[in-house]
Structures are given as C-alpha cells and as structure tokens.
Scaffold this motif. Structure first.
Motif, PDB file in Angstrom:
ATOM      1  N   LEU A 167       0.945  -1.234   0.087  1.00  0.00           N
ATOM      2  CA  LEU A 167       0.020  -0.046  -0.037  1.00  0.00           C
ATOM      3  C   LEU A 167       0.850   1.389   0.048  1.00  0.00           C
ATOM      4  CD1 LEU A 167      -2.717  -1.012   2.518  1.00  0.00           C
ATOM      5  CD2 LEU A 167      -2.979  -0.972  -0.024  1.00  0.00           C
ATOM      6  N   LEU A 168       1.994   0.958   0.568  1.00  0.00           N
ATOM      7  CA  LEU A 168       2.829   2.253   0.535  1.00  0.00           C
ATOM      8  C   LEU A 168       3.396   2.452  -0.601  1.00  0.00           C
ATOM      9  CD1 LEU A 168       4.747   4.618   2.150  1.00  0.00           C
ATOM     10  CD2 LEU A 168       6.263   2.916   2.667  1.00  0.00           C
ATOM     11  N   GLY A 169       3.593   1.638  -1.391  1.00  0.00           N
ATOM     12  CA  GLY A 169       4.192   1.798  -2.914  1.00  0.00           C
ATOM     13  C   GLY A 169       3.218   2.164  -3.754  1.00  0.00           C
ATOM     14  N   LEU A 170       2.073   1.696  -3.599  1.00  0.00           N
ATOM     15  CA  LEU A 170       0.895   2.293  -4.272  1.00  0.00           C
ATOM     16  C   LEU A 170       0.385   3.704  -4.048  1.00  0.00           C
ATOM     17  CD1 LEU A 170      -1.355   1.586  -6.488  1.00  0.00           C
ATOM     18  CD2 LEU A 170      -2.671   0.939  -4.493  1.00  0.00           C
ATOM     19  N   ALA A 171       0.835   4.156  -2.785  1.00  0.00           N
ATOM     20  CA  ALA A 171       0.535   5.505  -2.461  1.00  0.00           C
ATOM     21  C   ALA A 171       1.838   6.209  -3.083  1.00  0.00           C
ATOM     22  CB  ALA A 171       0.826   5.612  -1.259  1.00  0.00           C
ATOM     23  N   TRP A 172       2.777   5.820  -3.052  1.00  0.00           N
ATOM     24  CA  TRP A 172       4.052   6.397  -3.699  1.00  0.00           C
ATOM     25  C   TRP A 172       3.967   6.842  -5.184  1.00  0.00           C
ATOM     26  CZ3 TRP A 172       8.444   3.459  -0.929  1.00  0.00           C
ATOM     27  CH2 TRP A 172       8.940   4.082   0.256  1.00  0.00           C
ATOM     28  N   ILE A 173       3.164   5.660  -5.813  1.00  0.00           N
ATOM     29  CA  ILE A 173       2.789   5.843  -7.237  1.00  0.00           C
ATOM     30  C   ILE A 173       1.798   7.250  -7.665  1.00  0.00           C
ATOM     31  CG2 ILE A 173       1.358   4.847  -9.472  1.00  0.00           C
ATOM     32  CD1 ILE A 173       2.818   2.232  -8.257  1.00  0.00           C
ATOM     33  N   GLN A 174       0.906   7.131  -6.632  1.00  0.00           N
ATOM     34  CA  GLN A 174      -0.175   8.237  -6.963  1.00  0.00           C
ATOM     35  C   GLN A 174       0.468   9.397  -6.405  1.00  0.00           C
ATOM     36  OE1 GLN A 174      -3.142   7.672  -8.219  1.00  0.00           O
ATOM     37  NE2 GLN A 174      -2.523   5.675  -8.697  1.00  0.00           N
ATOM     38  N   ILE A 175       1.242   9.601  -5.562  1.00  0.00           N
ATOM     39  CA  ILE A 175       2.061  10.855  -5.186  1.00  0.00           C
ATOM     40  C   ILE A 175       2.798  11.102  -6.186  1.00  0.00           C
ATOM     41  CG2 ILE A 175       3.895  11.750  -3.357  1.00  0.00           C
ATOM     42  CD1 ILE A 175       2.557   9.714  -1.253  1.00  0.00           C
ATOM     43  N   ALA A 176       3.601  10.381  -7.027  1.00  0.00           N
ATOM     44  CA  ALA A 176       4.254  10.798  -8.128  1.00  0.00           C
ATOM     45  C   ALA A 176       3.550  11.536  -9.073  1.00  0.00           C
ATOM     46  CB  ALA A 176       5.250   9.544  -8.592  1.00  0.00           C
ATOM     47  N   TYR A 177       2.367  10.902  -9.356  1.00  0.00           N
ATOM     48  CA  TYR A 177       1.536  11.549 -10.470  1.00  0.00           C
ATOM     49  C   TYR A 177       1.209  13.049  -9.867  1.00  0.00           C
ATOM     50  CZ  TYR A 177       1.011   7.092 -12.437  1.00  0.00           C
ATOM     51  OH  TYR A 177       1.167   5.856 -12.989  1.00  0.00           O
ATOM     52  N   LEU A 178       0.992  13.323  -8.649  1.00  0.00           N
ATOM     53  CA  LEU A 178       0.387  14.536  -7.919  1.00  0.00           C
ATOM     54  C   LEU A 178       1.789  15.310  -8.007  1.00  0.00           C
ATOM     55  CD1 LEU A 178      -1.771  13.240  -5.034  1.00  0.00           C
ATOM     56  CD2 LEU A 178      -2.366  14.645  -6.965  1.00  0.00           C
ATOM     57  N   GLY A 179       2.869  15.008  -7.892  1.00  0.00           N
ATOM     58  CA  GLY A 179       4.048  15.650  -7.994  1.00  0.00           C
ATOM     59  C   GLY A 179       4.271  16.125  -9.423  1.00  0.00           C
ATOM     60  N   HIS A 180       4.083  14.972 -10.385  1.00  0.00           N
ATOM     61  CA  HIS A 180       4.164  15.682 -11.632  1.00  0.00           C
ATOM     62  C   HIS A 180       3.196  16.465 -12.072  1.00  0.00           C
ATOM     63  CE1 HIS A 180       3.289  15.124 -16.026  1.00  0.00           C
ATOM     64  NE2 HIS A 180       4.678  14.512 -16.072  1.00  0.00           N
ATOM     65  N   ASP A 181       2.066  16.621 -11.669  1.00  0.00           N
ATOM     66  CA  ASP A 181       1.206  17.705 -11.860  1.00  0.00           C
ATOM     67  C   ASP A 181       1.598  18.978 -11.298  1.00  0.00           C
ATOM     68  OD1 ASP A 181      -0.459  15.837 -13.312  1.00  0.00           O
ATOM     69  OD2 ASP A 181      -2.034  15.557 -11.430  1.00  0.00           O
ATOM     70  N   ALA A 182       2.190  18.829 -10.177  1.00  0.00           N
ATOM     71  CA  ALA A 182       2.499  20.225  -9.383  1.00  0.00           C
ATOM     72  C   ALA A 182       3.941  20.671 -10.178  1.00  0.00           C
ATOM     73  CB  ALA A 182       2.992  19.705  -8.008  1.00  0.00           C
ATOM     74  N   GLY A 183       4.589  19.983 -10.600  1.00  0.00           N
ATOM     75  CA  GLY A 183       5.812  20.401 -11.357  1.00  0.00           C
ATOM     76  C   GLY A 183       5.440  20.977 -12.685  1.00  0.00           C
ATOM     77  N   HIS A 184       4.296  20.799 -13.123  1.00  0.00           N
ATOM     78  CA  HIS A 184       3.867  21.262 -14.322  1.00  0.00           C
ATOM     79  C   HIS A 184       2.988  22.432 -14.046  1.00  0.00           C
ATOM     80  CE1 HIS A 184       5.744  18.791 -17.520  1.00  0.00           C
ATOM     81  NE2 HIS A 184       5.456  17.892 -16.993  1.00  0.00           N
TER      82      HIS A 184
END
Length: 469
Positions: A167-184
């Motif tokens: 579940l932590l790994g899955l959370a990191w995946i979703q967080i990476a997408y949010l980080g990608h959104d924030a970076g753009h």
C-alpha cells in the motif's frame, strides 16, 4: 523558457507591438543562419514568432533552468515557448528583444495548426480548469498511507506488514503523479502553492527531490528521445535502448561520456532479462540522484527547502520501518514497497523506450514532429486513468504539458486527427503490447552488444533498420 507550461492567447501588449513593427520601415533583419551563431552560454539568442531575443543573462535566472535554453540556442523556439509558458510570459519578452527579426522566418503547416489548437484550448480556459481529480487523489493517498501506518504499528502479522508495504508503494505511485502535476503547475491554482505541493509530496513523502525532477524533466521534454540530450534515455551501464550507445556518446545533459565498456556490454547483453528486476529497485537510483544533486555545488532552486523536505523523509520512513518486528520483515517491507513502485518505472519507460530516437540537439522548427516520433500512448479504459495518472496520453501531455490531466482524454481524438492530417505517427497500444515493444527494443540492442568482435553497429543498413529505440 520557463517551467513546463502551455500557451494561452498572446497578450494585447504583444499584439500591439507586432502591429506597430509591421508598419515600420526600419526593421532590422538577420537570417536564421546568423541566429545559429548565437548558441553559446555567453552569447545566447533565440527567436519567437520571428523576433530575436537575447536570453544570455536571463538563462542564469530562468525558472526552468538554463538547459532548455541552451538546448534550443540559436533557433526559433516558438512552438516550445507556446507549449511551456502561460500567456503572462509573453509580456516578459519585450525587455529581451534585440531589435532584430528573422528575415527568412517561415511557419510550417503543422506548426500553424498546433498554435491554433493551443490558442483554442486557452480561450476555452482548459489550462485553468483542473477538475476534482487532485482532491480524489489526495483522499486516496491519505487512505493508503493511513492503512499502511496502522498496519505497521498495530498489527503483528507478517502478511499484514507486507500488505502495508504494498500500500505504501501504491501511495508513492499516486503521489508521483501528483508531484508531476505540481511540477507542471497543473495541481494547484498558483505558482507558490504548486511549489509547496511539489516539495511536500515529493521530498517529504517520497524522498525524491522535486528540484531534481524538474532539472531532468525539463530537459526530457525539450529533447524528447535524443540519445545525447535526453537524460531519460541515459541508463548505462545497465540499459541501452539503441546500439548508438555502443560508441560511448557524450551526454550533453550530464557533461560526461557514457562509456560503453566491458561492464556495460555485460549488463546490456542481458537487459531484456534484467529489465523488470532493475525497475523493481530503480527507486534506489532516484534517491541517489536526489542526494547527489542536493549535495553538489550546482545552483538548485529552493535548495534549502528541498534538503529539509528530503531530511523529513529520511526521518519518518526509517522510523516507520524500525517499528517492524525484525530485520527480515524490515527488508521484505522495503522490497515489497519498491517492487510495487517498479510498476510505475515500467510505465515511464514504456512511453519512450520503443519510440524513435536520434542523436544531436533538438531543433525548434520540427518540435511538434519530435514529440510525435518520440512518444507512445497507452490505450486503456477510462476507469483505469487513475492507474496511469494521465501519462497514458503521453503525446498529448508532451504537446500540452500545462494541460491538467482531466482534459487529456478529451483532446486525444483532436491530436490524433492532427497527426493524421500531417502524416505524423500517433502510436497508441495496449499496456501489454507496449511491454512487448519495449522488450523487443531491449533485446535487439542486447543481441548486438553480445557481438564481442564488433563493438560498433554492424553496418549502416543494420542501423537504418533499428532507428526505433
């Protein structure tokens, strides 16, 4: 150019300047060939819509870093500027104007259509309408992290601990997408809140610096699939997507030679077997790259905040792992979390590894074509959009990097039609087929690397047939 963003309509002040200039008989002109001579750090010019700008000093304080500007130095960068900048950026160009215009300035048919499309999206307000996906994602991530922490702290079951790691790994995946959104700048309403979100969810929760991500990601977008300019393809000694790496080409991004030695030959020779295991532990490399950048002498935007956020991660994550019962469980917990995030690393590579590659700097006049040739979309049903984070529409994202992911599916048919109109590739395959294509690309290079008697590509004909990856 600024951070990854997309164009809105040209400001009235810029239009007024253009109209005024068009009425003047005293315009100064230079040719495209003369512009190309201004391509050095101490003499850096670009042109946008036929007007020439001196960005030598601006490059030093450019929010997107100097690499994107250096990669396109001495060229017309209109399409790239439109893609990566909001409408407010146009007003800042006036102070950089040299007074020169490009005498032989021309706009291709595909660029005209692309600019028109970007303008239409801007007029419709699509770059500002972010939808509710961020709220849903944040709630989902909060739930995953809460269950993970609860499972570690309040359960003594080995399998519950392994589920918590997953579940932590899955959370990191979703967080990476949010980080990608924030970076753009797609996630929050303002630049400041996007910066805060990027550091908080990137550095603090995942341990991967948003500054490192922007540094590499901006270069990737500008030089998509250039073997010597795009850092996302430079993975020696472990992986090589093209036999051209066998010539030990020099990475312009890292400023060093990518040496194809005996060790690299050994790993690359078996890369189609080691690909998935490498993806399972690829996160370790991201941690290492983050630490190396933050400890380097390189000028890093918000370096202090990035270091603080990274320290927060390396405080809470070891503490959480330490609450497990014994070392075997702790190691297994970390490995499970890393293996789950390996799915995302596979996703990232599928979008580019099997696409067309080239050697040399990106060129502004065919920027649109470079994006279509270097990206692969993943076909999936809408109910799986959460799993891919919008990046299954990789071409759409590369063409309009500031467009919130909630719009990517709706513009996909438009982009596909535009590619068809101009006879450009629009590659969209299933997740399974994308894996097969990537493995074939890696296998092709691996078999070539095994020819120990011939370190270089067999011949020009062989190279011509292997331009895909």
């Amino acid at each position: 150019m600024c951070e990854d963003s997309a164009m809105v309509s040209v400001s009235p002040s810029v239009v007024a300047v253009e109209v005024l200039d068009s009425k003047s008989d005293e315009k100064k002109y230079i040719t495209s060939e003369e512009l190309q001579k201004h391509n050095k750090p101490n003499d850096l010019w670009i042109s946008i819509q036929g007007k020439v700008y001196n960005v030598t000093e601006w490059a030093k304080i450019h929010p997107g870093g100097e690499i994107p500007l250096m990669n396109l130095a001495g060229q017309d960068v209109t399409d790239a500027f439109i893609a990566f900048h909001p409408g407010s950026a146009w007003a800042h160009l006036n102070k950089l104007f040299t007074g020169y215009h490009i005498k032989d300035y021309q706009v291709s048919a595909v660029s005209k259509d692309y600019r028109k499309l970007a303008s239409e999206f801007a007029k419709a307000g699509m770059f500002e309408k972010k939808g509710h996906g961020v709220i849903y994602s944040l709630c989902f991530v909060s739930l995953l992290l809460s269950v993970c922490v609860y499972g570690v702290l309040y359960s003594r079951s080995f399998w519950m601990h392994m589920l918590s790691g997953a579940l932590l790994g899955l959370a990191w995946i979703q967080i990476a997408y949010l980080g990608h959104d924030a970076g753009h700048y797609q996630m929050m309403a303002t630049h400041r809140w996007n910066k805060f979100a990027g550091i908080f969810i990137g550095n603090c929760i995942t341990g991967i610096s948003i500054a490192w991500w922007k540094w590499t990601h901006n270069a990737h977008h500008i030089a998509c699939n250039s073997l010597d300019y795009d850092p996302d393809l430079q993975h020696l000694p472990m992986l090589a997507v093209s036999s051209r790496f066998f010539n030990s080409i020099t990475s312009v991004f890292y400023g060093r030679q990518l040496t194809f030695d005996r060790l690299a030959r050994f790993f690359v020779s078996y890369q189609h077997y080691s690909y998935y295991p490498i993806m399972c532990v690829a996160r370790v490399n991201l941690y290492l790259q983050t630490i190396l950048l933050l400890l380097s002498k390189r000028k890093v935007p918000d370096k202090g905040l990035n270091i603080l956020g990274t320290l927060i991660f390396w405080t809470w994550f070891p503490l959480l792992v330490s609450r497990l019962l014994n070392w075997p469980e702790r190691v297994a917990f970390v490995l499970v979390s890393f293996c789950v995030t390996g799915i995302q690393h596979v996703q990232f590579t599928l979008n580019h590894f099997a696409a067309n590659v080239y050697v040399g700097p990106p060129t502004g006049h065919d920027w649109f074509e470079k994006q279509t040739n270097g990206t692969i979309d993943i076909t999936c049903s809408s109910y799986m959009d959460w799993f891919f984070g919008g990046l299954q529409f990789q071409l759409e994202h590369h063409l309009f990097p500031r467009l919130p992911r909630c719009h990517l599916r709706s513009i996909s048919p438009i982009v596909k039609e535009l590619c068809k109109k101009h006879n450009l590739p629009y590659t969209s395959v299933s997740f399974f087929d994308a894996n097969i294509m990537t493995l074939k690309t890696l296998r092709t290079a691996a078999l070539q690397a095994r020819d120990l008697t011939n370190p270089n590509p067999q011949n020009l004909l062989w190279e011509a047939f292997n331009t895909h990856g």
